[in-house]
Design an enzyme around this catalytic site. Structure first.
Site, PDB file in Angstrom:
ATOM      1  N   HIS A  65     -25.721 -11.119  24.151  1.00 47.15           N
ATOM      2  CA  HIS A  65     -26.867 -10.516  23.444  1.00 47.15           C
ATOM      3  C   HIS A  65     -27.372  -9.227  24.075  1.00 47.15           C
ATOM      4  CE1 HIS A  65     -26.849 -14.741  22.080  1.00 47.15           C
ATOM      5  NE2 HIS A  65     -27.008 -14.129  20.919  1.00 47.15           N
TER       6      HIS A  65
ATOM      7  N   LYS B 131     -27.611  -6.658  12.805  1.00 48.60           N
ATOM      8  CA  LYS B 131     -28.622  -5.970  11.995  1.00 48.60           C
ATOM      9  C   LYS B 131     -28.818  -4.552  12.499  1.00 48.60           C
ATOM     10  CE  LYS B 131     -31.466  -9.804  10.565  1.00 48.60           C
ATOM     11  NZ  LYS B 131     -32.422 -10.675  11.176  1.00 48.60           N
TER      12      LYS B 131
ATOM     13  N   CYS C 269     -27.380 -10.642  29.448  1.00 47.51           N
ATOM     14  CA  CYS C 269     -26.585 -11.689  28.785  1.00 47.51           C
ATOM     15  C   CYS C 269     -25.408 -10.993  28.108  1.00 47.51           C
ATOM     16  CB  CYS C 269     -27.438 -12.416  27.742  1.00 47.51           C
ATOM     17  SG  CYS C 269     -26.452 -13.267  26.496  1.00 47.51           S
TER      18      CYS C 269
ATOM     19  N   HIS D 240     -21.823 -17.143   8.588  1.00 48.35           N
ATOM     20  CA  HIS D 240     -22.151 -18.537   8.274  1.00 48.35           C
ATOM     21  C   HIS D 240     -21.279 -19.032   7.116  1.00 48.35           C
ATOM     22  CE1 HIS D 240     -26.272 -16.905   9.595  1.00 48.35           C
ATOM     23  NE2 HIS D 240     -25.824 -17.622  10.618  1.00 48.35           N
TER      24      HIS D 240
ATOM     25  N   HIS E  78     -25.447 -15.131   6.299  1.00 48.62           N
ATOM     26  CA  HIS E  78     -24.556 -13.985   6.140  1.00 48.62           C
ATOM     27  C   HIS E  78     -23.116 -14.494   6.086  1.00 48.62           C
ATOM     28  CE1 HIS E  78     -23.688 -14.435  10.372  1.00 48.62           C
ATOM     29  NE2 HIS E  78     -24.929 -14.141  10.731  1.00 48.62           N
TER      30      HIS E  78
ATOM     31  N   CYS F 219     -29.416 -17.120  23.157  1.00 49.23           N
ATOM     32  CA  CYS F 219     -28.398 -18.189  23.268  1.00 49.23           C
ATOM     33  C   CYS F 219     -29.065 -19.559  23.260  1.00 49.23           C
ATOM     34  CB  CYS F 219     -27.634 -18.134  24.577  1.00 49.23           C
ATOM     35  SG  CYS F 219     -26.631 -16.714  24.887  1.00 49.23           S
TER      36      CYS F 219
ATOM     37  N   LYS G  43     -19.112  -5.713  16.281  1.00 45.75           N
ATOM     38  CA  LYS G  43     -19.802  -6.982  16.141  1.00 45.75           C
ATOM     39  C   LYS G  43     -20.763  -6.839  14.956  1.00 45.75           C
ATOM     40  CE  LYS G  43     -22.289 -10.310  18.751  1.00 45.75           C
ATOM     41  NZ  LYS G  43     -22.996 -10.772  19.864  1.00 45.75           N
TER      42      LYS G  43
ATOM     43  N   CYS H  78     -31.639 -17.388  28.457  1.00 40.58           N
ATOM     44  CA  CYS H  78     -31.483 -16.411  27.373  1.00 40.58           C
ATOM     45  C   CYS H  78     -31.985 -17.060  26.085  1.00 40.58           C
ATOM     46  CB  CYS H  78     -30.023 -15.979  27.200  1.00 40.58           C
ATOM     47  SG  CYS H  78     -29.816 -14.969  25.705  1.00 40.58           S
TER      48      CYS H  78
HETATM   49  N1  MSP Z   1     -27.762 -23.604  15.687  1.00 36.54           N
HETATM   50  C1  MSP Z   1     -26.561 -23.436  16.447  1.00 36.54           C
HETATM   51  C2  MSP Z   1     -25.560 -24.521  16.102  1.00 36.54           C
HETATM   52  C3  MSP Z   1     -26.044 -25.906  16.322  1.00 36.54           C
HETATM   53  S1  MSP Z   1     -24.863 -27.075  15.813  1.00 36.54           S
HETATM   54  C4  MSP Z   1     -25.372 -28.511  16.432  1.00 36.54           C
HETATM   55  C5  MSP Z   1     -25.954 -22.072  16.144  1.00 36.54           C
HETATM   56  N2  MSP Z   1     -26.327 -21.515  15.004  1.00 36.54           N
HETATM   57  S2  MSP Z   1     -25.866 -20.072  14.460  1.00 36.54           S
HETATM   58  O1  MSP Z   1     -26.693 -19.789  13.315  1.00 36.54           O
HETATM   59  O2  MSP Z   1     -25.874 -19.119  15.507  1.00 36.54           O
HETATM   60  O3  MSP Z   1     -24.449 -20.290  13.913  1.00 36.54           O
HETATM   61  C6  MSP Z   1     -23.318 -20.209  14.693  1.00 36.54           C
HETATM   62  C7  MSP Z   1     -22.106 -20.443  13.788  1.00 36.54           C
HETATM   63  O4  MSP Z   1     -22.095 -19.492  12.697  1.00 36.54           O
HETATM   64  C8  MSP Z   1     -20.793 -20.197  14.495  1.00 36.54           C
HETATM   65  O5  MSP Z   1     -20.347 -21.288  15.233  1.00 36.54           O
HETATM   66  C9  MSP Z   1     -19.906 -19.933  13.306  1.00 36.54           C
HETATM   67  O6  MSP Z   1     -19.625 -21.169  12.690  1.00 36.54           O
HETATM   68  C10 MSP Z   1     -20.772 -19.102  12.385  1.00 36.54           C
HETATM   69  N3  MSP Z   1     -20.656 -17.640  12.621  1.00 36.54           N
HETATM   70  C11 MSP Z   1     -21.695 -16.774  12.752  1.00 36.54           C
HETATM   71  N4  MSP Z   1     -21.216 -15.508  12.892  1.00 36.54           N
HETATM   72  C12 MSP Z   1     -19.885 -15.497  12.857  1.00 36.54           C
HETATM   73  C13 MSP Z   1     -18.885 -14.512  12.996  1.00 36.54           C
HETATM   74  N5  MSP Z   1     -19.161 -13.221  13.126  1.00 36.54           N
HETATM   75  N6  MSP Z   1     -17.590 -14.923  13.004  1.00 36.54           N
HETATM   76  C14 MSP Z   1     -17.258 -16.247  12.858  1.00 36.54           C
HETATM   77  N7  MSP Z   1     -18.179 -17.178  12.729  1.00 36.54           N
HETATM   78  C15 MSP Z   1     -19.492 -16.856  12.690  1.00 36.54           C
HETATM   79  O7  MSP Z   1     -25.154 -21.610  16.934  1.00 36.54           O
END
Ligand code: MSP
Length: 512
Positions: A148, A299, A145, A23, A20, A131, A296, A128
């Protein structure tokens, strides 16, 4: 001479979710920086990928009635194709289910076990799954949490611990001294503050979780998903199997992520590296989190923005530009369709698109579409533009994409003002001999703007380049230009070349 290197990473994304805009935010930002450093002549390695083990992924696969590997294969493909569509130029894509990665994790943990930094113990606590971490009673808000809003599970088992506590002093040292830089500065202070209150050893394995990498020294247990995931940063550049590649790029120049996972990257990751005797990443930058219309993104609320929804509305290049520049990168911010459309219309459609269209139309009207001769001026107009853009460049170097867009807008305003002030339509009527100079300056300004926008909007920049009658590679020119720009060596545009009227670069979007 050996080229300097630049190794940059995104987090690897959990495959329980399809890609999304959250990412995409980090991935596009890294791509802009990767492209920028390539233009500056550095040898860049840009790594991204997917995080595929652990309880959370297993649960998601079950919910979809799928075998976990098949489930991961499907979502990993979605990530790869999303990045391809967004013109992301990652040099490799790592999956934590890649056999080479799994072997690296096992070898690495074996090394730590033999060195005595991993020991067996009993864990009891609250976990959690969302997390994928243990929480303390004091972390909970009304028993849930805080991130979440779910009730963590009571968890008790014998597993293996990593002696994290013993790195506390060293961590304080390397972070305070800036040996490993944490940015923005307020995040550094936050981490140091937390570190000073104490540090506990962490459990790095799970007894009853099959969907993970088995520990080499205890086949009944699998590696904790975060330990597995962090190791992607070295397995992705050949640690343990391609020493030439590894030695070329490690340590990383920049790990980029959102603030939610900074603790893992600035406390657990460097300690693991110290335990293995490896150098530490040079810089860890945490950007903010964004909400959608103040909520936030989730889904359940149904407000998730997908990359293709943005590209369908704005096109790929504008999506890249808008996503990262809507608010300052280090801070939290809000994204709304309204704000995106406003920025698109004002900065891209009205400002840049209009400037290009006006300039090219005038060149066709007043000079048969040809680039006029280079003016013989001691104070070239381009100096103005370059000064304005050097501030955009500083912003880019500091990962302030919002600041970049403000400086770029100021520069475009200045060029538009130049058109108003010199009024080429009047000059043409009066047969003013300075008209070719004005037209030349405008064409050259567009070329300079194309160079600076190249990391953000590669296709639009090429389109501008093509329209001003240039035939050579914009990348080559940009590299040359960034090396020599202090001298007056602008090698474009070429007098006599035929310019093209552009098709509308950024069609205006109706607010409704
Ligand atoms: N798998 C772990 C990371 C492991 S790295 C060794 C993880 N994954 S995640 O899919 O949850 O991705 C988190 C990352 O997605 C955040 O650090 C950020 O880079 C990005 N983001 C996801 N949602 C976001 C927002 N709403 N706003 C900003 N960044 C966002 O954590």
């Amino acid at each position: 001479m050996k080229k300097s290197t630049f190794y940059i990473t995104t987090p690897i994304y959990y495959v329980n979710d399809s890609p999304h805009i959250g990412h995409a935010y980090t991935t596009i930002a890294c791509d802009i920086l990767a492209r920028w450093h390539r233009l500056k002549g550095l040898d860049v390695f840009y790594l991204t990928g997917t995080d595929e083990h652990g309880a959370k992924i297993l649960e998601a696969a079950k919910n979809h009635g799928q075998d976990p590997k098949a489930f991961c294969d499907k979502i990993a493909e979605e990530f790869k194709s999303a990045w391809k569509n967004l013109r992301v130029t990652n040099d490799s894509f790592i999956r934590t289910t890649d056999p080479q990665h799994e072997k690296t994790v096992q070898d690495f943990l074996d090394k730590l076990f033999r060195a005595g930094t991993i020991y067996k113990g009993k864990y009891e606590g609250l976990y959690c799954v969302q997390c994928e971490k243990f929480l303390l009673e004091s972390d909970l808000v009304e028993g849930l949490c805080p991130d979440h809003k779910s009730k963590p599970k009571q968890h008790s088992e014998e597993n293996h611990f990593f002696a994290l506590k013993k790195y506390r002093e060293e961590l304080i040292d390397i972070i305070s001294s800036g040996q490993m830089q944490i940015l923005p500065p307020e995040r550094k202070n936050e981490i140091l503050g937390k570190l000073k209150t104490g540090l506990e050893d962490i459990s790095i394995s799970r007894a009853a979780l099959e969907w993970g990498i088995p520990l080499p020294f205890d086949k009944e247990q699998t590696a904790y998903v975060w330990v597995d995931a962090l190791l992607n940063y070295i397995s992705g550049i050949g640690y343990g199997n391609n020493s030439e590649l590894f030695n070329k790029f490690w340590p990383a120049n920049l790990h980029l992520m959102a603030k939610d996972i900074l603790w893992f990257h600035t406390i657990i990751w460097p300690s693991m590296l110290m335990a293995a005797g490896l150098p530490l990443p040079k810089k860890v930058f945490a950007h903010g989190f964004f909400t959608i219309n103040g909520d936030k993104m989730s889904k359940t609320l149904g407000n998730v923005i997908l990359p293709h929804e943005m590209t369908e509305k704005f096109g790929v290049d504008a999506t890249r530009y808008l996503t990262v520049s809507l608010f300052p990168f280090g801070s939290d911010g809000d994204i709304s369709w309204q704000a995106l459309i406003d920025k698109y219309n004002s900065e891209l459609a009205n400002n840049l698109g209009n400037l290009a269209a006006r300039t090219l139309t005038m060149v066709h009207k007043y000079n048969n579409g040809l680039v006029p001769d280079k003016p013989d001026s001691k104070t070239p107009w381009s100096a103005n533009i370059l000064t304005g853009l050097s501030s955009a460049e500083t912003q880019l170097e500091n990962l302030n994409f919002y600041g970049f867009s403000i400086s770029m807008k100021a520069t475009l305003d200045k060029i538009n003002q130049y058109i108003e002030d010199s009024a080429p339509w009047k000059m043409a009527k009066e047969n003013n001999p300075n008209l070719p100079e004005v037209l030349f300056n405008l064409i050259q300004s567009l070329g300079i703007v194309a160079v600076y926008l190249l990391p953000f909007m590669p296709e639009i920049s090429r389109q501008i380049w093509d329209c001003i009658g240039e035939t050579g590679s914009l990348e080559d020119l940009a590299k040359e230009f960034l090396k020599n720009r202090d001298k007056d060596t602008l090698k474009f545009p070429h007098p006599g070349n035929l310019t093209k009227k552009s098709k509308i670069m950024f069609p205006r979007i109706d607010k409704k």
